[in-house]
Design a protein around this motif. Sequence first.
Motif, short mmCIF file in Angstrom:
data_model
loop_
_atom_site.label_atom_id
_atom_site.label_comp_id
_atom_site.label_asym_id
_atom_site.label_seq_id
_atom_site.Cartn_x
_atom_site.Cartn_y
_atom_site.Cartn_z
N ARG A 113 0.54 -2.98 2.09
CA ARG A 113 0.03 -3.97 3.03
C ARG A 113 -0.23 -5.31 2.35
N GLU A 114 -0.67 -5.28 1.09
CA GLU A 114 -1.15 -6.49 0.44
C GLU A 114 -0.14 -7.16 -0.50
N LEU A 115 0.79 -6.40 -1.04
CA LEU A 115 1.66 -6.92 -2.10
C LEU A 115 3.09 -7.11 -1.61
N LYS A 116 3.70 -8.21 -2.03
CA LYS A 116 5.11 -8.44 -1.70
C LYS A 116 6.02 -7.60 -2.60
N ASP A 117 5.71 -7.58 -3.87
CA ASP A 117 6.48 -6.78 -4.83
C ASP A 117 5.71 -5.50 -5.12
N LEU A 118 6.26 -4.38 -4.68
CA LEU A 118 5.55 -3.12 -4.84
C LEU A 118 5.54 -2.67 -6.29
N PRO A 119 4.41 -2.16 -6.76
CA PRO A 119 4.35 -1.63 -8.13
C PRO A 119 5.25 -0.40 -8.29
N THR A 120 5.64 -0.13 -9.52
CA THR A 120 6.51 1.02 -9.78
C THR A 120 5.80 2.34 -9.55
N TRP A 121 4.47 2.31 -9.49
CA TRP A 121 3.75 3.57 -9.31
C TRP A 121 3.73 4.05 -7.86
N VAL A 122 4.14 3.23 -6.91
CA VAL A 122 4.06 3.63 -5.50
C VAL A 122 4.86 4.91 -5.23
N PRO A 123 6.15 5.00 -5.60
CA PRO A 123 6.87 6.26 -5.33
C PRO A 123 6.32 7.44 -6.13
N VAL A 124 5.72 7.18 -7.28
CA VAL A 124 5.13 8.26 -8.08
C VAL A 124 3.92 8.84 -7.34
#
Length: 353
Positions: free
Chosen positions: A262-273
């Motif tokens: 919701r807050e970030l344009k570029d998703l961190p790499t940890w999201v799918p983890v």
Amino acid sequence: MSDFEASSQRPAPARILNEEQTPAQPKRQVFLREGTVILRWIFGFYDSRNLPGWKKPPGWPQIGSTWQSQKPNTRFKDVTFVAIDMDELEERNDGMPIRFHIGISILQTKDLHGLCHDPFPITGFQTNIIRSYHWAVEDSQYFAKNDSRFCFGQHECIPLSGLEGRLKELLKPFSPRILVAHGISRERIVLRRLNIDLNQIFEIDTAKAARYPLQELHDSTLRKLLQDFDIPCEGGLLHFAGNDAHFALRALLMIAVRDARRELKDLPTWVPVFEAVAQAPLPPIPLTRAEKAAIKRREREAARLQDELYQFRERWVEELERKKQPERRPSSTTSSSLDFLAYIANVRPEDGR
């Protein structure tokens, strides 16, 4: 002027005018809760300028971080989430707990950080990083009468006098700690009345932490969070302390994921983890007493049919063996008698013999 024309020129009733002139109700705002801000701080996307509803940013303790020089450059606060849930609570008249079940689940951010550096996709075994326990306190006869629905390990029965020592022994390797619960008030009250201090630096109530990421005005049940976040859960597993503590940590990971999306344009790499851990398939569900009894009945019936089949086979083999045996030759006495009878039958009357 016709009656219709006259009526069409009459002023509208005051009630209708008031309704039309009433301004639209302002949309209620969902405020950012403390638990959500703590998750942002732990997982590295906290921004003091983006705190809707907060007058001033919070102060943070000095905590080490997980970091590796190799990519991805994921940096988490090095903390341990300890989820607590309590069920089957019985109290004295003065409110002192005397019997209950407690679930404990443990998740370290350094284990999550390690998964971020493993090849993707993550296997089912790798996602099994949440340690979960179910203790029946002063309730040793519970599982003699009820089903064990704890599917993340083996339950234990312990005395109330040993609870504090067991908790301290279990949590000793994990520090600093973040206490997690879904609706934390009961767990906080019971621990306080038992004079048990887990030495947590923060508390996160997943019911409230999920409000802002989901834009919900009210607290969600744990079941609803699991449904909203596509976390697998069988119907009979909830409201069992060990399972609820485990699912609270899965929900916590997805709260962070939904907030980041919701807050970030570029998703961190940890999201799918985090999604892989939270949405991982469940281990085998424990059988109920009725299911175990049905299995025993089927086993007895199968054994009976097997015995009948064995007996039929034995009779069939005996019959085949009997048919294969050669016909018995007549004895010498029997042969002589037959020859004599044949001779008598062939004697002619005119022979005079």
